[in-house]
Design an enzyme around this catalytic site. Structure first.
Site, PDB file in Angstrom:
ATOM      1  N   ARG A  77     -24.673 -30.039  -2.794  1.00  0.00           N
ATOM      2  CA  ARG A  77     -24.825 -29.932  -4.239  1.00  0.00           C
ATOM      3  C   ARG A  77     -23.632 -30.633  -4.886  1.00  0.00           C
ATOM      4  O   ARG A  77     -22.557 -30.737  -4.290  1.00  0.00           O
ATOM      5  CB  ARG A  77     -24.847 -28.468  -4.671  1.00  0.00           C
ATOM      6  CG  ARG A  77     -25.117 -28.270  -6.159  1.00  0.00           C
ATOM      7  CD  ARG A  77     -24.914 -26.831  -6.597  1.00  0.00           C
ATOM      8  NE  ARG A  77     -25.171 -26.701  -8.023  1.00  0.00           N
ATOM      9  CZ  ARG A  77     -24.846 -25.645  -8.754  1.00  0.00           C
ATOM     10  NH1 ARG A  77     -24.237 -24.607  -8.183  1.00  0.00           N
ATOM     11  NH2 ARG A  77     -25.107 -25.609 -10.047  1.00  0.00           N
ATOM     12  N   HIS A  78     -23.812 -31.125  -6.086  1.00  0.00           N
ATOM     13  CA  HIS A  78     -22.699 -31.716  -6.833  1.00  0.00           C
ATOM     14  C   HIS A  78     -21.599 -30.675  -7.060  1.00  0.00           C
ATOM     15  O   HIS A  78     -21.814 -29.468  -6.971  1.00  0.00           O
ATOM     16  CB  HIS A  78     -23.181 -32.239  -8.190  1.00  0.00           C
ATOM     17  CG  HIS A  78     -23.855 -31.179  -9.029  1.00  0.00           C
ATOM     18  ND1 HIS A  78     -23.146 -30.218  -9.734  1.00  0.00           N
ATOM     19  CD2 HIS A  78     -25.160 -30.920  -9.252  1.00  0.00           C
ATOM     20  CE1 HIS A  78     -23.988 -29.421 -10.360  1.00  0.00           C
ATOM     21  NE2 HIS A  78     -25.215 -29.822 -10.079  1.00  0.00           N
ATOM     22  N   GLY A  79     -20.416 -31.146  -7.388  1.00  0.00           N
ATOM     23  CA  GLY A  79     -19.304 -30.248  -7.658  1.00  0.00           C
ATOM     24  C   GLY A  79     -19.414 -29.591  -9.023  1.00  0.00           C
ATOM     25  O   GLY A  79     -20.408 -29.766  -9.748  1.00  0.00           O
TER      26      GLY A  79
END
Length: 481
Positions: A77-79
């Site tokens: 997942r993106h940060g």
């Protein structure tokens, strides 16, 4: 005064005292600002900070005696990100709420006698200011902390798997892919910097994900969207939980803790909850004033409400959810099963992809389903979005070559750097032949035809409540249109 009169006066006295107690005592005493532990920060659901959720040094998990890692496949997942422009506008409403809390405590004198904000928490809310840099221009953008999350993640994996993740980039050894959205593209760049150094992403090839069909398959599944829409129905498990005594008591207690004589709405408390989680995830050393509105018990209630939502949207609450990530599982199996390059694959997507992929693998599954009526029985549940899909959450599969073993090829799965336990493989180390057998359905089917339910779409089980006949007819029509 006769006995009946005395009894009547006594009952009235109890009634008055009981009402007074309700108004002045909201919950247990708790001071967030002076709590050095703050263990509830591990339970902020999909807005949990990655550095809080991950354990300490996890390198010991990856070292398998007499085995050498050969292949690396990751879905991340993106940060940490900023809110959407729409949510920013809503969160600005906390300015007015802050002012009302100040009036409650200083003018109206309505703070509870027990369970009120401690002085540290009250002063923090009183001094809170909206960050004027948060504007719609930065809609859902990756934050500095989000960049650092992915950069450190890459460095960590490279340190413990140097042969699989070499620090010199060659296009034959690596494959990268991200959705066509700023926060996942930026997360990819940060990860690449963690592997190869500053600005390395300028020279790294990216495999396009045409129309996000691999990493956002749910965008192309009308049945899944219909299923998600049904979560807004009063009969859904999440809405039944919101209407439950457990959740309503939490709303009442938070309201009283903040000095309100009336109960705040679920949406208002949700804004406080979101601001608390965002501010902590943006700056890990910062004490978010809004987190002080909740005791640890109330955080458990808020987390369960979000877990219920995602359990039926992307988890085991629907059979459809085991199919949507079909192409991702097939992609993983194809890369792990190949003797050719690339040896390292890294994809960057969103929380729904992480949850759907976890569901397809059969990981973090509970014996009983999550429902509105079994909150207390699920305090040790496996389906916990805080553990599954925090910011920068990642699911990694590593293939090992074990020449001294009867089954030479083995695979181990890691969710946020912790081994995934499956009942079909020993201590998380799975024989490759068993992995092939378990995910046979994804490698022997045309995912483009079956990921959205295929011919069995009309039999999808929606486990979140009993729909009216009209609702079922509408859903069925939408499926076949």
């Amino acid at each position: 005064m006769n006995a009946w009169t005395i009894w009547t006066v006594f009952v009235l006295f109890l009634a008055v005292e009981g009402t007074r107690g309700f108004v002045t005592q909201c919950c247990e005493e708790y001071c967030y600002g002076t709590d050095s532990d703050k263990s509830q920060a591990r339970h902020y659901a999909t807005k949990t900070a990655y550095r809080i959720i991950r354990s300490g040094d996890s390198s010991r998990y990856y070292s398998i005696p007499n085995c050498e890692p050969k292949k690396f496949w990751m879905l991340s997942r993106h940060g940490t990100r900023l809110p959407s422009a729409k949510d920013m506008q809503k969160l600005r409403g906390l300015i007015d709420l802050r002012d009302q809390i100040i009036e409650n405590y200083e003018l109206r004198r309505t703070k509870p006698d027990m369970g009120a904000l401690c002085d540290a928490d009250y002063q923090a809310i009183k001094n809170w200011r909206w960050d004027t840099n948060l504007t719609g221009n930065y809609d859902n953008a990756l934050t500095v902390q989000g960049w650092n999350d992915l950069k450190l993640l890459a460095s960590h994996y490279q340190r413990i798997l140097p042969n699989v993740l070499p620090n010199i980039y060659t296009p034959d050894k690596y494959m990268f892919r991200h959705t066509n959205i700023q926060r996942t593209e930026a997360s990819f760049k940060a990860f690449v910097e963690g592997l190869f150094g500053s600005d390395a992403y300028r020279h790294v090839q990216v495999t396009p994900d045409n129309n996000n069909t691999l990493l956002r398959p749910y965008d192309h599944c009308s049945v899944w969207n219909t299923q998600s829409d049904a979560l807004d129905q009063p009969t859904s498990e999440v809405n039944k939980f919101i209407a439950s005594e457990t959740f309503q008591n939490a709303l009442s207690q938070v309201s009283q803790r903040l000095g309100f004589k009336f109960q705040l709405t679920a949406d208002q408390v949700e804004l406080i909850w979101d601001m608390c989680r965002y501010e902590l995830a943006w700056e890990l050393e910062r004490v978010s004033p809004w987190c002080g509105a909740f005791t640890k018990a109330q955080v458990d209630v808020m987390e369960y409400k979000e877990d219920l939502k995602y359990y039926y949207k992307s988890g085991y609450g629907s059979e459809l959810n085991t199919k949507v990530a079909c192409s991702l599982v097939a992609d993983m199996m194809r890369h792990l099963g190949s003797d050719s390059q690339p040896q390292a694959v890294a994809y960057f997507a969103h929380d729904s992809a992480i949850q759907l992929f976890t569901t397809a693998l059969g990981a973090n599954k509970d014996r009983d389903s999550l429902r509105a009526d079994n909150f207390l029985q699920n305090d040790r549940r496996n389906w916990r979005t805080s553990d599954i899909a925090p910011f920068a959450g990642n699911l990694v599969a590593i293939k090992y070559d074990c020449p001294e073993s009867n089954e030479r090829q083995k695979v181990m799965f890691f969710l946020n750097e912790k081994p995934v336990a499956f009942d079909w493989c020993r201590v998380g180390l799975c024989d490759w032949k068993d992995v092939q057998q378990m995910y046979h359905q994804y490698t022997t089917t045309d995912c483009s035809r079956t990921f959205c339910g295929g011919s069995s779409a009309n039999t999808i089980k929606l486990s979140f409540g009993v729909f009216t006949l009209l609702q079922m007819i509408l859903i069925t029509l939408r499926i076949f249109l």
